[in-house]
Design a protein around this motif. Structure first.
Motif: not given
Length: 261
Positions: A231-246
């Motif tokens: 699971e990934w928390r604090n999603v809105p504060s993450a880099d969208v493209e980087e998190l999507t790839e991960e």
């Protein structure tokens, strides 16, 4: 217009908690295990996206939380009013107007006529359909029908008197059948409604970009039997493209592991 669906005061209680939830289908010896030992919580006012490949048990889990089915083992604890469910299809009553469709759960909950009328107006305004209350489903576009379904689901979380509780909205890929542009618009509308109401949301999807855009937290299920694997928390504060790839990489790993088994 100020909606009466104000954000609830947050508490230390969770909106919903699953402890060791297991679900099997079929007779002993030939049973199919859909979910196996799922532990999951949704905090009051939290937007959680449940992500996984097709057939991993996402919809089964949602049905269990909604009370539409019972777990084979484990425990589900709800600290909310009865959950409201929104599916891929709007499933509106075709003989009722948009306003009457939204009013129906309020009538079943025991709201008086004047209060029903007031809340229907507020809810249709909230989903930006204030001028469409008199139209029947066949007169509305697919996106508009889903807006009505969202308003109806929000109405279903409301209770009379002091029996309010936390509101919980369960959404099973509600935008999957829509075209890309309409889907994008309704994702934005859902976020706006969520932020203005503070409703707890458990949203099922197999679309990584949708999960990253909507969720404050993204939970990944393994392929069947479904288990929480990441699971990934604090999603809105993450880099969208980087998190999507991960997340996409982890989802592919889950799918390939299942295919090789």
């Amino acid at each position: 217009m100020t909606t009466t669906l104000s954000a609830p005061s947050l508490s230390t209680e969770v909106a919903v908690r699953l402890d060791g939830v297991r679900k099997t289908f079929g007779p002993a010896g030939r049973a199919v295990v859909a979910l196996d030992g799922v532990d999951l919580t949704v905090e009051p006012g939290e937007f959680v996206c449940l992500l996984g490949a097709s057939g991993c048990g996402k919809s089964t889990l949602l049905n269990l939380v909604a009370g539409l089915d019972a777990p084979s083992a484990g425990e589900i604890t709800l600290n909310t009013s009865r959950p409201a469910v929104m599916f891929q299809e709007a499933a509106l009553m075709p003989w009722l107007t948009a306003a009457r469709n939204v009013e129906l759960p309020l009538r079943l909950a025991g709201f008086g006529r004047a209060e029903r009328r007031e809340k229907v107006t507020e809810l249709l305004d909230l989903v930006r359909l204030g001028g469409a209350g008199g139209k029947r489903p066949h007169e509305l576009s697919g996106g508009m029908r889903q807006r009505v379904a969202l308003a109806r689901a929000l109405a279903a979380t409301l209770r009379t008197g002091s029996d309010q509780g936390q509101a919980l909205l369960l959404m099973d890929e509600p935008f999957a059948a829509l075209d890309a542009i309409t889907r994008d618009v309704l994702q934005g509308e859902l976020l706006r409604v969520y932020r203005s109401t503070g409703t707890s949301v458990l949203f099922v999807t197999h679309d990584v970009r949708e999960a990253v855009r909507l969720g404050g937290r993204v939970v990944l299920l393994s392929s069947r039997p479904g288990r929480v694997v990441r699971e990934w928390r604090n999603v809105p504060s993450a880099d969208v493209e980087e998190l999507t790839e991960e997340i996409t990489a982890h989802l592919r790993e889950v799918i390939s592991t299942h295919a090789a088994a």
